[in-house]
Design a protein around this motif. Structure first.
Motif, PDB file in Angstrom:
ATOM      1  N   LYS A  20      16.238 -11.384  52.741  1.00  0.00           N
ATOM      2  CA  LYS A  20      15.459 -10.234  52.288  1.00  0.00           C
ATOM      3  C   LYS A  20      14.952  -9.431  53.477  1.00  0.00           C
ATOM      4  CE  LYS A  20      13.520  -7.587  49.235  1.00  0.00           C
ATOM      5  NZ  LYS A  20      14.346  -6.762  48.317  1.00  0.00           N
ATOM      6  N   ALA A  21      14.541 -10.128  54.538  1.00  0.00           N
ATOM      7  CA  ALA A  21      14.041  -9.446  55.734  1.00  0.00           C
ATOM      8  C   ALA A  21      15.136  -8.628  56.414  1.00  0.00           C
ATOM      9  CB  ALA A  21      13.461 -10.463  56.712  1.00  0.00           C
ATOM     10  N   GLN A  22      16.399  -8.986  56.219  1.00  0.00           N
ATOM     11  CA  GLN A  22      17.513  -8.234  56.802  1.00  0.00           C
ATOM     12  C   GLN A  22      17.960  -7.079  55.911  1.00  0.00           C
ATOM     13  OE1 GLN A  22      17.775  -9.399  59.858  1.00  0.00           O
ATOM     14  NE2 GLN A  22      16.424 -11.001  59.060  1.00  0.00           N
ATOM     15  N   GLY A  23      17.311  -6.905  54.771  1.00  0.00           N
ATOM     16  CA  GLY A  23      17.654  -5.803  53.889  1.00  0.00           C
ATOM     17  C   GLY A  23      18.669  -6.138  52.816  1.00  0.00           C
ATOM     18  N   ALA A  24      18.950  -7.434  52.628  1.00  0.00           N
ATOM     19  CA  ALA A  24      19.893  -7.825  51.572  1.00  0.00           C
ATOM     20  C   ALA A  24      19.303  -7.504  50.198  1.00  0.00           C
ATOM     21  CB  ALA A  24      20.214  -9.306  51.678  1.00  0.00           C
ATOM     22  N   ASP A  25      20.185  -7.166  49.269  1.00  0.00           N
ATOM     23  CA  ASP A  25      19.780  -6.892  47.890  1.00  0.00           C
ATOM     24  C   ASP A  25      19.996  -8.082  46.971  1.00  0.00           C
ATOM     25  OD1 ASP A  25      19.199  -4.087  48.363  1.00  0.00           O
ATOM     26  OD2 ASP A  25      21.360  -3.811  48.529  1.00  0.00           O
ATOM     27  N   HIS A  26      20.918  -8.959  47.357  1.00  0.00           N
ATOM     28  CA  HIS A  26      21.248 -10.087  46.487  1.00  0.00           C
ATOM     29  C   HIS A  26      21.705 -11.264  47.326  1.00  0.00           C
ATOM     30  CE1 HIS A  26      25.741 -10.052  46.733  1.00  0.00           C
ATOM     31  NE2 HIS A  26      25.522  -8.823  47.136  1.00  0.00           N
ATOM     32  N   ALA A  27      21.768 -12.419  46.695  1.00  0.00           N
ATOM     33  CA  ALA A  27      22.210 -13.638  47.371  1.00  0.00           C
ATOM     34  C   ALA A  27      23.148 -14.411  46.458  1.00  0.00           C
ATOM     35  CB  ALA A  27      21.015 -14.513  47.743  1.00  0.00           C
ATOM     36  N   GLU A  28      24.187 -14.976  47.054  1.00  0.00           N
ATOM     37  CA  GLU A  28      25.033 -15.941  46.344  1.00  0.00           C
ATOM     38  C   GLU A  28      24.590 -17.346  46.722  1.00  0.00           C
ATOM     39  OE1 GLU A  28      29.289 -15.378  45.760  1.00  0.00           O
ATOM     40  OE2 GLU A  28      29.160 -13.673  47.133  1.00  0.00           O
ATOM     41  N   ILE A  29      24.648 -18.252  45.763  1.00  0.00           N
ATOM     42  CA  ILE A  29      24.315 -19.647  46.006  1.00  0.00           C
ATOM     43  C   ILE A  29      25.609 -20.451  45.963  1.00  0.00           C
ATOM     44  CG2 ILE A  29      22.984 -21.635  45.230  1.00  0.00           C
ATOM     45  CD1 ILE A  29      21.284 -19.260  46.226  1.00  0.00           C
ATOM     46  N   VAL A  30      25.902 -21.147  47.060  1.00  0.00           N
ATOM     47  CA  VAL A  30      27.107 -21.970  47.151  1.00  0.00           C
ATOM     48  C   VAL A  30      26.680 -23.433  47.225  1.00  0.00           C
ATOM     49  CG1 VAL A  30      29.251 -22.387  48.421  1.00  0.00           C
ATOM     50  CG2 VAL A  30      28.218 -20.101  48.425  1.00  0.00           C
ATOM     51  N   ASP A  31      27.123 -24.218  46.260  1.00  0.00           N
ATOM     52  CA  ASP A  31      26.688 -25.619  46.187  1.00  0.00           C
ATOM     53  C   ASP A  31      27.623 -26.497  47.003  1.00  0.00           C
ATOM     54  OD1 ASP A  31      25.475 -27.962  45.606  1.00  0.00           O
ATOM     55  OD2 ASP A  31      25.696 -27.855  43.439  1.00  0.00           O
ATOM     56  N   MET A  32      27.469 -26.422  48.330  1.00  0.00           N
ATOM     57  CA  MET A  32      28.252 -27.292  49.211  1.00  0.00           C
ATOM     58  C   MET A  32      27.542 -28.627  49.410  1.00  0.00           C
ATOM     59  SD  MET A  32      29.578 -24.497  52.011  1.00  0.00           S
ATOM     60  CE  MET A  32      30.820 -25.528  52.763  1.00  0.00           C
ATOM     61  N   ASP A  33      26.240 -28.592  49.633  1.00  0.00           N
ATOM     62  CA  ASP A  33      25.469 -29.805  49.926  1.00  0.00           C
ATOM     63  C   ASP A  33      24.224 -29.930  49.051  1.00  0.00           C
ATOM     64  OD1 ASP A  33      27.164 -30.297  52.257  1.00  0.00           O
ATOM     65  OD2 ASP A  33      26.058 -28.665  53.205  1.00  0.00           O
ATOM     66  N   LEU A  34      23.979 -28.978  48.171  1.00  0.00           N
ATOM     67  CA  LEU A  34      22.707 -28.923  47.455  1.00  0.00           C
ATOM     68  C   LEU A  34      22.639 -29.866  46.261  1.00  0.00           C
ATOM     69  CD1 LEU A  34      22.221 -25.038  47.526  1.00  0.00           C
ATOM     70  CD2 LEU A  34      21.022 -26.737  48.930  1.00  0.00           C
ATOM     71  N   ASP A  35      23.800 -30.242  45.695  1.00  0.00           N
ATOM     72  CA  ASP A  35      23.859 -31.160  44.552  1.00  0.00           C
ATOM     73  C   ASP A  35      22.971 -30.664  43.401  1.00  0.00           C
ATOM     74  OD1 ASP A  35      24.661 -33.368  43.099  1.00  0.00           O
ATOM     75  OD2 ASP A  35      23.157 -34.715  43.988  1.00  0.00           O
ATOM     76  N   LEU A  36      23.132 -29.389  43.064  1.00  0.00           N
ATOM     77  CA  LEU A  36      22.228 -28.766  42.099  1.00  0.00           C
ATOM     78  C   LEU A  36      22.404 -29.308  40.688  1.00  0.00           C
ATOM     79  CD1 LEU A  36      22.243 -25.035  43.269  1.00  0.00           C
ATOM     80  CD2 LEU A  36      20.630 -26.864  43.844  1.00  0.00           C
ATOM     81  N   ALA A  37      23.600 -29.769  40.337  1.00  0.00           N
ATOM     82  CA  ALA A  37      23.806 -30.291  38.986  1.00  0.00           C
ATOM     83  C   ALA A  37      22.948 -31.520  38.720  1.00  0.00           C
ATOM     84  CB  ALA A  37      25.280 -30.611  38.765  1.00  0.00           C
ATOM     85  N   ASN A  38      22.598 -32.234  39.771  1.00  0.00           N
ATOM     86  CA  ASN A  38      21.784 -33.444  39.623  1.00  0.00           C
ATOM     87  C   ASN A  38      20.334 -33.246  40.042  1.00  0.00           C
ATOM     88  OD1 ASN A  38      23.907 -35.232  38.707  1.00  0.00           O
ATOM     89  ND2 ASN A  38      24.752 -35.051  40.786  1.00  0.00           N
ATOM     90  N   HIS A  39      19.989 -32.020  40.426  1.00  0.00           N
ATOM     91  CA  HIS A  39      18.621 -31.745  40.877  1.00  0.00           C
ATOM     92  C   HIS A  39      18.122 -30.429  40.285  1.00  0.00           C
ATOM     93  CE1 HIS A  39      18.206 -35.053  43.754  1.00  0.00           C
ATOM     94  NE2 HIS A  39      19.493 -34.876  44.001  1.00  0.00           N
ATOM     95  N   PRO A  40      17.753 -30.438  39.004  1.00  0.00           N
ATOM     96  CA  PRO A  40      17.286 -29.195  38.379  1.00  0.00           C
ATOM     97  C   PRO A  40      16.046 -28.610  39.047  1.00  0.00           C
ATOM     98  CG  PRO A  40      16.896 -31.105  36.955  1.00  0.00           C
ATOM     99  CD  PRO A  40      17.788 -31.566  38.055  1.00  0.00           C
ATOM    100  N   GLU A  41      15.257 -29.451  39.701  1.00  0.00           N
ATOM    101  CA  GLU A  41      14.075 -28.941  40.384  1.00  0.00           C
ATOM    102  C   GLU A  41      14.467 -28.033  41.555  1.00  0.00           C
ATOM    103  OE1 GLU A  41      15.235 -32.525  42.753  1.00  0.00           O
ATOM    104  OE2 GLU A  41      15.205 -31.989  40.620  1.00  0.00           O
ATOM    105  N   ARG A  42      15.593 -28.313  42.187  1.00  0.00           N
ATOM    106  CA  ARG A  42      16.074 -27.456  43.268  1.00  0.00           C
ATOM    107  C   ARG A  42      16.551 -26.109  42.713  1.00  0.00           C
ATOM    108  NH1 ARG A  42      19.746 -31.978  46.540  1.00  0.00           N
ATOM    109  NH2 ARG A  42      18.016 -33.427  46.970  1.00  0.00           N
ATOM    110  N   VAL A  43      17.195 -26.165  41.562  1.00  0.00           N
ATOM    111  CA  VAL A  43      17.632 -24.932  40.901  1.00  0.00           C
ATOM    112  C   VAL A  43      16.433 -24.044  40.614  1.00  0.00           C
ATOM    113  CG1 VAL A  43      18.835 -23.965  38.904  1.00  0.00           C
ATOM    114  CG2 VAL A  43      19.587 -26.155  39.870  1.00  0.00           C
ATOM    115  N   ASP A  44      15.380 -24.645  40.050  1.00  0.00           N
ATOM    116  CA  ASP A  44      14.175 -23.872  39.712  1.00  0.00           C
ATOM    117  C   ASP A  44      13.524 -23.290  40.957  1.00  0.00           C
ATOM    118  OD1 ASP A  44      14.621 -24.563  37.071  1.00  0.00           O
ATOM    119  OD2 ASP A  44      13.161 -26.200  37.061  1.00  0.00           O
ATOM    120  N   ALA A  45      13.501 -24.076  42.030  1.00  0.00           N
ATOM    121  CA  ALA A  45      12.873 -23.599  43.271  1.00  0.00           C
ATOM    122  C   ALA A  45      13.638 -22.401  43.840  1.00  0.00           C
ATOM    123  CB  ALA A  45      12.813 -24.728  44.295  1.00  0.00           C
ATOM    124  N   ILE A  46      14.969 -22.445  43.791  1.00  0.00           N
ATOM    125  CA  ILE A  46      15.777 -21.328  44.286  1.00  0.00           C
ATOM    126  C   ILE A  46      15.549 -20.084  43.434  1.00  0.00           C
ATOM    127  CG2 ILE A  46      18.150 -20.488  44.528  1.00  0.00           C
ATOM    128  CD1 ILE A  46      18.907 -23.404  45.293  1.00  0.00           C
TER     129      ILE A  46
END
Length: 278
Positions: A20-46
């Protein structure tokens, strides 16, 4: 921004603030190491951090492989990808990229592609139909040497024949299959739900430049570059994207040897400038 995450300089939440500080308008989330399917709390935090920072979450990306599987493994992989559609829905995104197949040379030729093709189509249809219930468009990226050439991507998208199945088109990745990037962009832009801007340095197969380079499908040497500084005709590519009437999200990918914060920042600046100039 993967390098900054990998070496623990930043968390994914730090990255969203930095973007955001660089002026981006949007972000893509790539699940390489985040294991989001097993950590819904991480999904909510993002999701909550993106809202706080004023960044849209545009796309959710995962790997997948439906090639060469028996019936049980195929069903298991489809179910796994569907669980990530649930993650995309929880994130609040309306676009999701999943890969479809990986094979190593020499199993990248057309004979293997024809053999695998019916299974790839079926998997993509099942996932797209499931995602449609959430209003999500799924997509395949031109990735991994095997499903990388523009004609293979196009054939797959047209065969799946779902309004909500498209391609995440990476303008640089065609080079990994030794395809002319500008021609490939023109061939696939009409099917794109996302566009990734990526640049490469390119050297012939008989001119080994040393450490930090990898080989294309047919042996040329490639190294990631800052968008606008490499050997791809970025002005012509962006012009082709604009002339096609594409008005969706555009992301920066950086895989170079420079620090990822610097490479991404310059890439954003270059992309904005080139977009305005063409």
């Amino acid at each position: 921004m993967h390098a900054a995450l990998q070496d623990k300089r930043m968390t994914v939440l730090d990255v969203l603030d930095w973007m955001k500080a660089q002026g981006a308008d949007h972000a893509e989330i790539v699940d390489m190491d985040l294991d989001l399917a097993n950590h819904p709390e991480r999904v909510d935090a993002i999701r909550e951090k993106a809202a706080e920072a004023g960044l849209e979450l545009s796309n959710y990306c995962i790997g997948a492989n439906f090639a060469g599987l028996d019936d049980e493994a195929f069903a298991k992989e489809v179910a796994r990808v569907k669980s990530h559609v649930d993650v995309a829905h929880r994130l609040g995104v309306k676009r999701m990229r999943h890969d479809v197949a990986w094979r190593s040379y020499p199993e990248t030729d057309v004979s293997y592609f024809e053999q695998d093709f019916p299974a790839l189509v079926e998997a993509c249809r099942q996932i797209a139909d499931y995602a449609a219930g959430f209003g999500i468009t799924t997509s395949v990226e031109n990735h991994g040497f095997y499903i990388q050439a523009s004609e293979r991507v196009k054939r797959l998208v047209l065969a799946v024949d779902r309004e909500n199945f498209r391609t995440t088109m990476d303008v640089g990745n065609f080079t990994c299959a030794d395809e002319n990037s500008l021609n490939a962009v023109r061939n696939n832009i009409g099917l794109a739900s996302m566009v990734h801007l990526k640049d490469f340095y390119i050297r012939p197969a008989d001119r080994n430049p040393g450490e930090g380079w990898f080989r294309s499908l047919h042996g040329n040497y490639l190294r990631g570059a800052i968008v606008g500084q490499g050997d791809l005709p970025m002005y012509d590519i962006i012009r082709a994207v604009k002339e096609a009437g594409y008005d969706g999200y555009v992301s920066i990918e950086f895989e170079g040897m420079e620090d990822c914060l610097r490479g991404t920042k310059i890439g954003i600046e270059n992309a904005r400038r080139i977009w305005s100039e063409v």
